[in-house]
Design a protein around this motif. Structure first.
Motif, PDB file in Angstrom:
ATOM      1  N   GLU A  83       0.829  -1.202   0.000  1.00  0.00           N
ATOM      2  CA  GLU A  83       0.000   0.000   0.000  1.00  0.00           C
ATOM      3  C   GLU A  83       0.866   1.254   0.000  1.00  0.00           C
ATOM      4  O   GLU A  83       0.604   2.212  -0.738  1.00  0.00           O
ATOM      5  CB  GLU A  83      -0.940   0.007   1.193  1.00  0.00           C
ATOM      6  CG  GLU A  83      -1.879   1.208   1.215  1.00  0.00           C
ATOM      7  CD  GLU A  83      -2.910   1.122   2.316  1.00  0.00           C
ATOM      8  OE1 GLU A  83      -3.936   1.817   2.218  1.00  0.00           O
ATOM      9  OE2 GLU A  83      -2.692   0.357   3.286  1.00  0.00           O
ATOM     10  N   ARG A  84       1.911   1.254   0.807  1.00  0.00           N
ATOM     11  CA  ARG A  84       2.812   2.415   0.871  1.00  0.00           C
ATOM     12  C   ARG A  84       3.400   2.714  -0.500  1.00  0.00           C
ATOM     13  O   ARG A  84       3.484   3.870  -0.915  1.00  0.00           O
ATOM     14  CB  ARG A  84       3.937   2.145   1.880  1.00  0.00           C
ATOM     15  CG  ARG A  84       4.925   3.300   2.027  1.00  0.00           C
ATOM     16  CD  ARG A  84       6.031   2.949   2.984  1.00  0.00           C
ATOM     17  NE  ARG A  84       6.919   1.915   2.455  1.00  0.00           N
ATOM     18  CZ  ARG A  84       7.898   2.164   1.574  1.00  0.00           C
ATOM     19  NH1 ARG A  84       8.097   3.388   1.121  1.00  0.00           N
ATOM     20  NH2 ARG A  84       8.667   1.185   1.148  1.00  0.00           N
ATOM     21  N   ARG A  85       3.803   1.690  -1.210  1.00  0.00           N
ATOM     22  CA  ARG A  85       4.423   1.894  -2.521  1.00  0.00           C
ATOM     23  C   ARG A  85       3.391   2.298  -3.576  1.00  0.00           C
ATOM     24  O   ARG A  85       3.685   3.099  -4.469  1.00  0.00           O
ATOM     25  CB  ARG A  85       5.153   0.614  -2.954  1.00  0.00           C
ATOM     26  CG  ARG A  85       6.384   0.314  -2.108  1.00  0.00           C
ATOM     27  CD  ARG A  85       7.064  -0.976  -2.547  1.00  0.00           C
ATOM     28  NE  ARG A  85       8.252  -1.258  -1.761  1.00  0.00           N
ATOM     29  CZ  ARG A  85       9.466  -0.773  -2.007  1.00  0.00           C
ATOM     30  NH1 ARG A  85       9.656   0.022  -3.048  1.00  0.00           N
ATOM     31  NH2 ARG A  85      10.495  -1.080  -1.233  1.00  0.00           N
ATOM     32  N   LEU A  86       2.189   1.761  -3.483  1.00  0.00           N
ATOM     33  CA  LEU A  86       1.177   2.026  -4.496  1.00  0.00           C
ATOM     34  C   LEU A  86       0.597   3.431  -4.406  1.00  0.00           C
ATOM     35  O   LEU A  86       0.236   4.017  -5.439  1.00  0.00           O
ATOM     36  CB  LEU A  86       0.053   0.995  -4.394  1.00  0.00           C
ATOM     37  CG  LEU A  86       0.364  -0.405  -4.927  1.00  0.00           C
ATOM     38  CD1 LEU A  86      -0.682  -1.403  -4.470  1.00  0.00           C
ATOM     39  CD2 LEU A  86       0.451  -0.386  -6.458  1.00  0.00           C
ATOM     40  N   VAL A  87       0.470   3.974  -3.224  1.00  0.00           N
ATOM     41  CA  VAL A  87      -0.204   5.271  -3.077  1.00  0.00           C
ATOM     42  C   VAL A  87       0.756   6.447  -3.133  1.00  0.00           C
ATOM     43  O   VAL A  87       0.332   7.600  -3.019  1.00  0.00           O
ATOM     44  CB  VAL A  87      -1.025   5.329  -1.765  1.00  0.00           C
ATOM     45  CG1 VAL A  87      -2.040   4.192  -1.714  1.00  0.00           C
ATOM     46  CG2 VAL A  87      -0.116   5.308  -0.534  1.00  0.00           C
ATOM     47  N   GLY A 141      -9.034  -6.814  -4.629  1.00  0.00           N
ATOM     48  CA  GLY A 141      -9.562  -8.081  -4.135  1.00  0.00           C
ATOM     49  C   GLY A 141      -8.775  -8.611  -2.951  1.00  0.00           C
ATOM     50  O   GLY A 141      -9.356  -9.112  -1.972  1.00  0.00           O
ATOM     51  N   GLU A 142      -7.455  -8.515  -3.012  1.00  0.00           N
ATOM     52  CA  GLU A 142      -6.612  -8.980  -1.900  1.00  0.00           C
ATOM     53  C   GLU A 142      -6.855  -8.149  -0.644  1.00  0.00           C
ATOM     54  O   GLU A 142      -6.957  -8.696   0.463  1.00  0.00           O
ATOM     55  CB  GLU A 142      -5.143  -8.924  -2.295  1.00  0.00           C
ATOM     56  CG  GLU A 142      -4.715  -9.970  -3.317  1.00  0.00           C
ATOM     57  CD  GLU A 142      -4.559 -11.365  -2.705  1.00  0.00           C
ATOM     58  OE1 GLU A 142      -4.997 -11.592  -1.572  1.00  0.00           O
ATOM     59  OE2 GLU A 142      -3.988 -12.230  -3.393  1.00  0.00           O
ATOM     60  N   ILE A 180      -8.431  -0.212  -0.193  1.00  0.00           N
ATOM     61  CA  ILE A 180      -7.271   0.584  -0.551  1.00  0.00           C
ATOM     62  C   ILE A 180      -7.696   1.644  -1.559  1.00  0.00           C
ATOM     63  O   ILE A 180      -8.404   1.348  -2.526  1.00  0.00           O
ATOM     64  CB  ILE A 180      -6.131  -0.288  -1.122  1.00  0.00           C
ATOM     65  CG1 ILE A 180      -4.905   0.573  -1.468  1.00  0.00           C
ATOM     66  CG2 ILE A 180      -6.595  -1.110  -2.323  1.00  0.00           C
ATOM     67  CD1 ILE A 180      -3.679  -0.229  -1.837  1.00  0.00           C
ATOM     68  N   GLN A 181      -7.294   2.877  -1.324  1.00  0.00           N
ATOM     69  CA  GLN A 181      -7.622   3.983  -2.213  1.00  0.00           C
ATOM     70  C   GLN A 181      -6.449   4.188  -3.169  1.00  0.00           C
ATOM     71  O   GLN A 181      -5.478   4.852  -2.850  1.00  0.00           O
ATOM     72  CB  GLN A 181      -7.902   5.253  -1.406  1.00  0.00           C
ATOM     73  CG  GLN A 181      -9.071   5.145  -0.447  1.00  0.00           C
ATOM     74  CD  GLN A 181     -10.373   4.842  -1.150  1.00  0.00           C
ATOM     75  OE1 GLN A 181     -10.669   5.423  -2.205  1.00  0.00           O
ATOM     76  NE2 GLN A 181     -11.157   3.941  -0.600  1.00  0.00           N
TER      77      GLN A 181
END
Length: 227
Positions: A86-90, A108-109, A117-118
């Motif tokens: 999440e940290r890397r994606l946002v 889904g995960e 997750i936004q």
């Protein structure tokens, strides 16, 4: 959150890709995650991890990806990586080839963990490539491998997440040499939405044509398309 008026070609974005146990985000699990950060058109960061799916891999997935069950022994499960991913994606705008698939898999995960997750905005090279190359009959398909080969972009390990992610990012950066594209993130996303609508309409016509064929027993009907 991000300044979308900035130029996307020289801006920062993260191309990512997932390898999975299947295609349905409701039941399929991620087995590999790769993320490659581009800044100023250059790769500045790379991240890749295998993920234990808590199930046995279908033989077809091993055939496609080369990932075996024994490769996943001792690897973390998704819940152990969720915060890191999440940290890397946002952290910046995202890019994924045929983005709905990878977005759905990630969401889904997180949903299985009882979390949402936004994700940031997505650049997606697929609709541009489908219209500019596949429909124009410059490539046989709009699959990443065919598009990368046509554009002269190396993809040595297709169907491995970080390699596919980097290739997708490089495809996007190459596109302005072949088709006219807006310079800012926000304008690119607006044009992308229109291109995605065209692709969706083509697929819908194709499905209607196939259904008509099945109902009548005849071959391809006039007006249908080959995708």
């Amino acid at each position: 959150m991000f300044d979308l008026t900035q130029p996307w070609q020289t801006g920062r974005f993260a191309a990512f890709d997932t390898e999975t146990t299947g295609t349905d985000p409701r039941t399929s699990r991620i087995i590999e995650f790769g993320l490659v950060v581009f800044d100023g058109g250059e790769v500045v960061e790379r991240y890749q991890t295998l993920i234990h799916p808590e199930c046995v891999l279908p033989p077809e997935i091993t055939r496609i990806t080369g990932i075996k069950d024994e490769d996943l022994i001792g690897k973390p499960v998704f819940r152990e990586l969720a915060e890191e991913l999440e940290r890397r994606l946002v952290a910046q705008p995202l890019l994924a080839y045929n983005a709905d698939f990878d977005r759905g898999m990630v969401e889904g995960e997180f949903s299985r963990l009882g979390r949402a997750i936004q994700l940031p905005v997505f650049i997606d090279p697929f609709p541009f490539c489908h219209e500019a190359f596949k429909v124009a009959k410059k490539t046989k398909t709009a699959k990443l491998g065919d598009i990368a080969a046509f554009l002269g972009i190396s993809l040595e390990s297709a169907h491995r997440a970080d390699h596919d992610a980097e290739a997708a990012g490089r495809v996007m950066l190459e596109l302005p040499k072949h088709i006219a594209l807006p310079t800012s993130f926000e304008d690119l996303l607006a044009v992308q939405a229109e291109e995605s609508r065209r692709v969706a309409e083509r697929f819908a016509r194709f499905r209607r044509g196939k259904e008509a064929d099945n109902n009548t027993g005849f071959g391809q009907k006039p007006g249908t398309i080959e995708l």
